[in-house]
Every structure is written in structure tokens, then in C-alpha cells.
Design a protein around this motif. Structure first.
Motif, PDB file in Angstrom:
ATOM      1  N   UNK A 227      -7.899   0.199  -7.644  1.00 51.29           N
ATOM      2  CA  UNK A 227      -6.996  -0.074  -6.527  1.00 51.29           C
ATOM      3  C   UNK A 227      -7.037   0.990  -5.440  1.00 51.29           C
ATOM      4  N   UNK A 228      -7.959   1.940  -5.564  1.00 48.16           N
ATOM      5  CA  UNK A 228      -8.067   3.021  -4.588  1.00 48.16           C
ATOM      6  C   UNK A 228      -8.998   2.608  -3.446  1.00 48.16           C
ATOM      7  N   UNK A 229      -8.557   2.868  -2.202  1.00 48.49           N
ATOM      8  CA  UNK A 229      -9.358   2.555  -1.015  1.00 48.49           C
ATOM      9  C   UNK A 229      -9.408   3.767  -0.082  1.00 48.49           C
ATOM     10  N   UNK A 230     -10.394   3.749   0.807  1.00 53.72           N
ATOM     11  CA  UNK A 230     -10.479   4.702   1.933  1.00 53.72           C
ATOM     12  C   UNK A 230     -10.358   6.153   1.485  1.00 53.72           C
ATOM     13  N   UNK A 231     -11.067   6.504   0.442  1.00 49.44           N
ATOM     14  CA  UNK A 231     -11.039   7.881  -0.058  1.00 49.44           C
ATOM     15  C   UNK A 231     -11.822   8.779   0.906  1.00 49.44           C
TER      16      UNK A 231
ATOM     17  N   UNK B 226      -3.614   3.353  -2.040  1.00 49.40           N
ATOM     18  CA  UNK B 226      -3.542   2.645  -3.317  1.00 49.40           C
ATOM     19  C   UNK B 226      -2.860   1.301  -3.096  1.00 49.40           C
ATOM     20  N   UNK B 227      -3.534   0.243  -3.499  1.00 50.79           N
ATOM     21  CA  UNK B 227      -2.958  -1.094  -3.453  1.00 50.79           C
ATOM     22  C   UNK B 227      -2.149  -1.308  -4.728  1.00 50.79           C
ATOM     23  N   UNK B 228      -0.892  -1.723  -4.575  1.00 51.78           N
ATOM     24  CA  UNK B 228       0.006  -1.810  -5.737  1.00 51.78           C
ATOM     25  C   UNK B 228       0.777  -3.119  -5.694  1.00 51.78           C
ATOM     26  N   UNK B 229       0.329  -4.087  -6.479  1.00 46.42           N
ATOM     27  CA  UNK B 229       0.983  -5.396  -6.451  1.00 46.42           C
ATOM     28  C   UNK B 229       0.944  -6.068  -7.821  1.00 46.42           C
ATOM     29  N   UNK B 230       1.242  -5.305  -8.852  1.00 46.96           N
ATOM     30  CA  UNK B 230       1.352  -5.864 -10.203  1.00 46.96           C
ATOM     31  C   UNK B 230       2.713  -5.491 -10.762  1.00 46.96           C
TER      32      UNK B 230
ATOM     33  N   UNK C 285       2.657  -0.314 -14.229  1.00 37.27           N
ATOM     34  CA  UNK C 285       1.761  -0.330 -13.085  1.00 37.27           C
ATOM     35  C   UNK C 285       2.562  -0.160 -11.793  1.00 37.27           C
ATOM     36  N   UNK C 286       1.999   0.502 -10.789  1.00 41.16           N
ATOM     37  CA  UNK C 286       2.734   0.661  -9.530  1.00 41.16           C
ATOM     38  C   UNK C 286       2.892  -0.674  -8.809  1.00 41.16           C
ATOM     39  N   UNK C 287       4.019  -0.801  -8.090  1.00 43.78           N
ATOM     40  CA  UNK C 287       4.295  -2.005  -7.309  1.00 43.78           C
ATOM     41  C   UNK C 287       5.023  -1.609  -6.034  1.00 43.78           C
ATOM     42  N   UNK C 288       4.557  -2.158  -4.921  1.00 47.11           N
ATOM     43  CA  UNK C 288       5.147  -1.840  -3.622  1.00 47.11           C
ATOM     44  C   UNK C 288       5.300  -3.122  -2.822  1.00 47.11           C
ATOM     45  N   UNK C 289       6.479  -3.305  -2.233  1.00 52.26           N
ATOM     46  CA  UNK C 289       6.659  -4.351  -1.217  1.00 52.26           C
ATOM     47  C   UNK C 289       7.661  -3.845  -0.195  1.00 52.26           C
TER      48      UNK C 289
ATOM     49  N   UNK D 115       0.809  -1.216   0.000  1.00 51.71           N
ATOM     50  CA  UNK D 115       0.000   0.000   0.000  1.00 51.71           C
ATOM     51  C   UNK D 115       0.846   1.273   0.000  1.00 51.71           C
ATOM     52  N   UNK D 116       0.348   2.266  -0.712  1.00 51.98           N
ATOM     53  CA  UNK D 116       0.842   3.639  -0.609  1.00 51.98           C
ATOM     54  C   UNK D 116      -0.249   4.486   0.020  1.00 51.98           C
ATOM     55  N   UNK D 117       0.161   5.405   0.902  1.00 50.53           N
ATOM     56  CA  UNK D 117      -0.768   6.357   1.502  1.00 50.53           C
ATOM     57  C   UNK D 117      -0.580   7.679   0.771  1.00 50.53           C
ATOM     58  N   UNK D 118      -1.641   8.203   0.192  1.00 50.47           N
ATOM     59  CA  UNK D 118      -1.542   9.440  -0.597  1.00 50.47           C
ATOM     60  C   UNK D 118      -2.381  10.530   0.053  1.00 50.47           C
ATOM     61  N   UNK D 119      -1.776  11.686   0.218  1.00 49.00           N
ATOM     62  CA  UNK D 119      -2.499  12.867   0.676  1.00 49.00           C
ATOM     63  C   UNK D 119      -2.402  13.932  -0.406  1.00 49.00           C
ATOM     64  N   UNK D 120      -3.536  14.441  -0.822  1.00 50.64           N
ATOM     65  CA  UNK D 120      -3.607  15.482  -1.857  1.00 50.64           C
ATOM     66  C   UNK D 120      -4.150  16.745  -1.210  1.00 50.64           C
ATOM     67  N   UNK D 121      -3.378  17.814  -1.241  1.00 52.68           N
ATOM     68  CA  UNK D 121      -3.778  19.082  -0.647  1.00 52.68           C
ATOM     69  C   UNK D 121      -4.102  20.093  -1.743  1.00 52.68           C
TER      70      UNK D 121
END
Length: 608
Positions: free
Chosen positions: A74-78, A113-117, A122-126, A39-45
Motif C-alpha cells: 500500500x506504499x506509494x511515491x517513496x 500509504x493507501x488505507x482502506x481495509x 489494518x490502517x483505515x482512513x476516510x 491516504x496518509x502522508x508520512x514523512x520520516x526524518x
């Protein structure tokens, strides 16, 4: 009627709108609380946009990869807040969130954002790193693609580096500026502990960020990658960047690349750098993606920019954008000294054979393949080889033929290089992409001959390449032979897993004509069970042709093969009348007794 007051009023209104947009500030912070969970945590101001509601949108595709991928899935908790109070949010389209901001001047948006591809697009995070493909991470304000923004990366506590083509903000660690969202969406970000090294070529500083380890030699790569950069810059006469970034993901087995305005993301096999095939394969990928710096990012079809990030962007010219780039990677590998003349001509002959051996090349044109990339090119099925052709492959062949035609017509004075450079400069001057008609007109201007028939046959038509004729211009003889002389083929491809399952049948083959279907489970062949047949051979891959079974290999062209299958739980038997293999192999040989004119064509073609 000219009205001075009306014009003045309009100017004042437009000025007001522009001023309002100029006051809007957009900033992102990206952090990683749970990288191990991808997961990535994104804050947009957002500040300075006092409206009743604000629409924010995520792209549904990424430029350079022509498929609607629905990144918003893949977007959650908006959530959205203003002055610490929660704002009402409504999703009004698949990729659009409406925030009822009640004219709040400062709005804060948070989402995950869930990123596992694993791919270059595509974004990928581990736990080891984060690759942020921007179209799958960031959002923009509706109608405000041209707004600037800042991005602050907060690496996970075990990470120490950020690599990106975005402009650093002075005095702020891991903070970057994008002049607009086209730039942001075109600037991938690598976060972690990547191995970073640099080289300078053609007056440009190049950075290489290696993730995943590998047996690469940094000093050797610095020298060899620079050779490719210099060869490519020489074609266009200028390099449009002062800085360029290669993000390289090294995996157990990797591949692919995606171009960006001042960077690229490459996939590579980490332990293949010490073999000639593996090393040259990596350099060829570098050559391909770096050529996109001009061809597609600046020298581009008119449909590919400004982008519509909500929908497909159709063009009939991907055979130029990608196919010519595939052709040029061979030219650059030869010009830079990584393959010799024989390797150069035989690599190109192999590319022609690939198209000749694809049944779909007789069904789909290069222009159609380009246009249908969105529905076929990135979504192949079991029948794609029979009704479609890759614009990469077909475009490479067109590039070969067109180059040789131009060189021959001008007696070695001009080549496709001149067309590409002229079109690059035209796009730069006009500040827009080209149409198919404009590209054709430039080819005719440079060559001095008509290409109407050529376009009809090879761009919009499905004619086989006249390779003997075109290679002959350069004094190269091409011989053609059957791929498996005297041996029959079934035309059925299979995979071995829970049984031997048919995965595809080739158009007009025995399997096609006599009724084998995809998903049929092969039970026996001429009374020999699959287990018994497979026990006598050693397989390198679970993907096999039915022809590898010894009982098939013993047959002759014209023989009948009895194949028993299970289809939908029921047993059926088919009689396959075996045919000769329609596929060919091409071998190119440079004629030592070529004429002076042919030698001049070859010299211009090879560029050495």
C-alpha cells in the motif's frame, strides 16, 4: 587465552557502535491531505546516521494477527532527499527500500500509504477519521528496531483529537515518543473526533475512544468495564500499566479485537449496546482483549518476541495465548456478575460442542493449529472445517479440562489461575517467553500430578474431550443429544446469489461421499427446481444449508435424494444417500445433590 588489550579493544568498538546508534534521531510526521481518498502522508526524518546507504523496512505482519499481510503493497511515491537534493532509491526486497545517502547526516523520506481495509489489524482512513495501525504505516531502519522515535500527528482540518497509548511529548501537541519500534508498532493511533471518556480501575487510568457513534451508555460502561479490569487484575496480583486505552470502532455490524501492550482496538455493532446479547457480547470482547495484557503480551510463548517483522514467527502455543483467553473471558464474565452459574457452564459446554462438531478437530491438534496459523488459521478455504480446528476453540476446551483437572487434583486448593500467575511472574523474572515444556512443567508443579497423558491426548493429539468426566468433578451433569434428532442432513452448505451455489461439504456426509463439489450450482432436488423450492420459505441470510429446502426436510435418514447440478457448464445428477446429523448439542446442569468435594471444585472453578 585472556588478553586484556583485546577485551579493551572490543569494549571500545561496542561503545562506539552504541554511541553512534544513540546519536541517531528518527522522527515521523503523519498528515492527511486526501483522507476521503484513504491516504496518509508520512514523512520520516533520520539524522546522525552518515552511511553510504540506508535501508528502511516496513513490517510484513502485525503481532497478534498471524498472517503475512504484505503492508508494503500500500506504499506509494517513496522518495528520499538530503539537503534538498533527491537521493537515489532502490527497492531491494519486497518490504525494503535502499536509500543511497552518500553519508548525508540528515535524510528526509516521504511516502504515501493507501488505507482502506476495515479491521482491527489494518490502517483505515476516510473523511471521518484515521485509524493508524502502526505496522501498516511506519518503517524502521534495518537492524535498529531498538532505536527510539517520535511521531507527530497533523490531523485533517475537520479533526480535533488523537488517541494512542504512546507517551506524549511535553509541550508539543499531538506529538508522541516511542522508546523503540516494538513499542511504536504496538501502539495504534486513532485520529478524528472520537467520543472519549475515562474510568479508573485497579489503580489504572483507562481511556475509551469511541468512533462511529452508537447507543452506548458511557456511565454504565465505566462501571462495568471497571468490574472486568478488577477481576482480571485479581488473578495476576498486579496490573502492569498506569494507563490503558480502548479504541472502539462502532459500525453497522462490527466485531473482533487486537491486543497491544497498553491498549486494544475493538470492533463493535453501534446499535447493539441496549440488548443483553449485544451488551454482554461487547463486555466479553473487552474481557478477552484485556486479558491479553498479561496472556500473550507479557506471559507469552518464547517465539513471540523479540519479533521478526520480515517473516513468520512460529509457535505451537497459540492454544494458550488465544484459547485460554477465550476460556477466561467466560470466567471473567461470570465472576464480574454478567452471566449466572447456569449461563457460565452452558457457555463452556457450547464451546466443547463447537469442537466436537468440527470434523477438522479429528485431524489437526491444538499444537499444530497454533503452528499452522500462518498458512491455515487466517486463510481458511472451503475445506478448512474438515482438516483444521481453530486454536481459539480447541484451546478454550483444553483450558476448561486443565482447570478442572488441577482443581480436582488439589482438592480445590489450586486452579489454572495459579498456573497463569506463576507463568506471568516467571516470564517477568526471566525477561523472556516460555517454552511448551516450561508451561507443562508449571502445570505439573501446581497440580502435583503428571500431565504427560493429557498433553498427548489434547495438546498434541486429537482425542475428543471427556467432558462428562471433567464437568463431573464440579458436580455438573452434561447431557448429549443429536442436534437434529431423526432428521437427515446432506452436509452441503450453499450461498444464494446468481443461483444456489455449493460452498462447502462436510467430511463423510452424503454430499461428501456421493460427489457434490464446491462451486456446483444446484438446479433441482428430486425434480423440484431451486426457484420453486425457495419460493416456499423465508430466508434470513444468503448463506444456507441445502437441508432447508422443503423437499429435503421431508426425507428420512437413509432415503436417496436426486440432486441435479451444473458443473463447469455441464449438467450432472447425483444420488445422495441421506445420513443422520453427526452434530451434537450439550446441556450442562448443576447438580443440586453434588458432594461437598464437588461443590468445592465448582466454587474454585467459578471463582465466586
Amino acid at each position: 587465552m585472556f588478553n586484556k588489550k583485546s577485551v579493551l579493544s572490543l569494549v571500545l568498538v561496542l561503545t562506539g557502535i552504541m554511541a553512534a546508534k544513540a546519536q541517531v534521531k528518527i522522527g515521523f510526521e503523519v498528515s492527511f491531505k486526501e483522507p476521503q481518498a484513504h491516504y496518509a502522508e508520512v514523512q520520516m526524518n533520520i539524522s546522525g546516521l552518515a552511511k553510504d546507504y540506508v535501508d528502511v523496512k516496513m513490517p510484513v505482519w502485525t503481532p497478534g494477527s498471524y498472517l503475512v499481510r504484505e503492508f508494503e503493497k500500500s506504499v506509494e511515491d517513496f522518495k528520499a532527499t538530503a539537503s534538498g537534493k533527491t537521493l537515489r532509491v532502490e527497492k531491494v526486497r519486497k518490504n525494503t527500500w535502499r536509500i543511497f545517502s552518500a553519508k548525508a547526516n540528515d535524510v528526509k523520506i516521504n511516502y504515501r500509504v493507501y488505507a482502506f481495509e476495515i479491521s482491527v489489524r489494518t490502517p483505515f482512513i476516510d473523511e471521518s477519521h484515521a485509524f493508524l495501525s502502526p505496522t501498516g504505516i511506519f518503517m524502521h531502519l534495518d537492524g535498529m528496531i531498538k532505536s527510539p522515535s517520535t511521531v507527530k500527528i497533523i490531523p485533517f482540518n475537520t479533526w480535533s483529537k488523537v488517541s494512542t497509548g504512546l507517551t506524549p511529548v511535553a509541550g508539543q501537541q499531538f506529538t508522541y515518543h516511542a522508546t523503540d519500534f516494538d513499542i511504536l508498532y504496538d501502539s495504534p493511533i486513532e485520529v478524528g473526533n472520537q467520543d472519549v471518556f475515562e474510568f479508573t480501575a485497579s489503580g489504572v487510568r483507562h481511556e475509551v475512544a469511541m468512533y462511529g457513534g452508537g447507543n452506548y451508555d458511557k456511565e454504565k460502561l465505566k462501571v462495568d468495564m471497571a468490574k472486568i479490569v478488577d477481576q482480571e487484575t485479581a488473578v495476576y496480583g498486579e496490573n502492569p500499566n498506569k494507563y490503558y486505552l480502548f479504541i472502539v470502532h462502532n459500525f453497522q455490524r462490527g466485531g473482533g479485537g487486537l491486543e497491544h501492550l497498553n491498549s486494544t482496538t475493538l470492533g463493535a455493532t453501534r446499535d447493539a449496546y441496549n440488548t443483553e446479547k449485544g451488551y454482554n457480547g461487547f463486555l466479553a470482547l473487552v474481557a478477552h482483549e484485556y486479558h491479553h495484557l498479561w496472556n500473550v503480551k507479557r506471559l507469552r510463548p518464547v517465539a513471540l518476541g523479540p519479533f521478526d517483522y520480515d517473516n513468520e514467527n512460529y509457535t505451537t502455543n497459540l492454544w494458550v495465548a488465544e484459547g485460554f483467553t477465550s476460556y477466561y473471558e467466560n470466567k471473567y464474565m461470570h465472576r464480574a456478575g454478567f452471566i449466572d452459574a447456569n449461563g457460565f457452564v452452558n457457555d463452556l459446554a457450547a464451546g466443547i460442542a463447537t469442537v466436537l462438531n468440527t470434523p477438522g478437530a479429528k485431524v489437526q491438534s491444538a499444537a499444530s493449529s497454533s503452528y499452522d496459523a500462518w498458512i491455515i488459521g487466517y486463510r481458511p478455504n472451503e475445506n478448512s472445517k474438515n482438516n483444521a480446528i481453530s486454536y481459539y476453540n480447541k484451546g478454550e476446551v483444553i483450558g476448561i479440562l486443565m482447570d478442572l483437572e488441577i482443581i480436582n487434583a488439589t482438592r480445590g486448593a489450586k486452579s489454572l489461575d495459579d498456573v497463569m500467575k506463576a507463568m506471568y511472574l516467571q516470564c517477568k523474572t526471566l525477561k523472556r517467553g516460555y517454552t511448551d515444556a516450561e508451561f507443562k512443567a508449571m502445570v505439573e508443579k501446581v497440580s502435583g500430578i503428571s500431565f504427560t497423558n493429557f498433553w498427548a491426548k489434547y495438546v498434541n493429539g486429537v482425542d475428543d474431550a471427556e467432558y462428562v468426566k471433567y464437568f463431573g468433578y464440579a458436580g455438573v451433569d452434561v447431557s448429549t443429544e443429536n442436534a437434529t434428532p431423526g432428521k437427515p442432513v446432506t452436509g452441503a452448505s450453499c450461498t444464494l446469489g446468481n443461483g444456489l451455489i455449493v460452498t462447502s461439504t462436510t467430511r463423510n456426509s452424503a454430499a461428501w461421499v456421493d460427489g457434490l463439489n464446491v462451486n456446483d450450482e444446484i438446479i433441482s432436488v428430486d425434480g423440484v427446481t431451486v426457484d420453486e423450492a425457495l419460493s416456499t420459505i423465508k430466508l434470513r441470510s444468503p448463506m444456507i444449508s441445502l437441508d432447508v429446502l422443503p423437499v429435503v426436510a421431508k426425507k428420512n435418514i437413509g432415503d436417496v435424494l436426486k440432486v441435479k447440478v451444473k458443473r463447469d457448464g455441464l449438467e450432472k445428477e447425483f444420488s445422495l444417500k441421506l445420513k443422520a446429523n453427526p452434530n451434537v448439542r450439550l446441556k450442562a446442569t448443576i447438580n443440586e445433590n453434588a458432594t461437598a468435594a464437588q461443590k468445592a471444585v465448582f466454587a474454585k472453578w467459578a471463582g465466586k
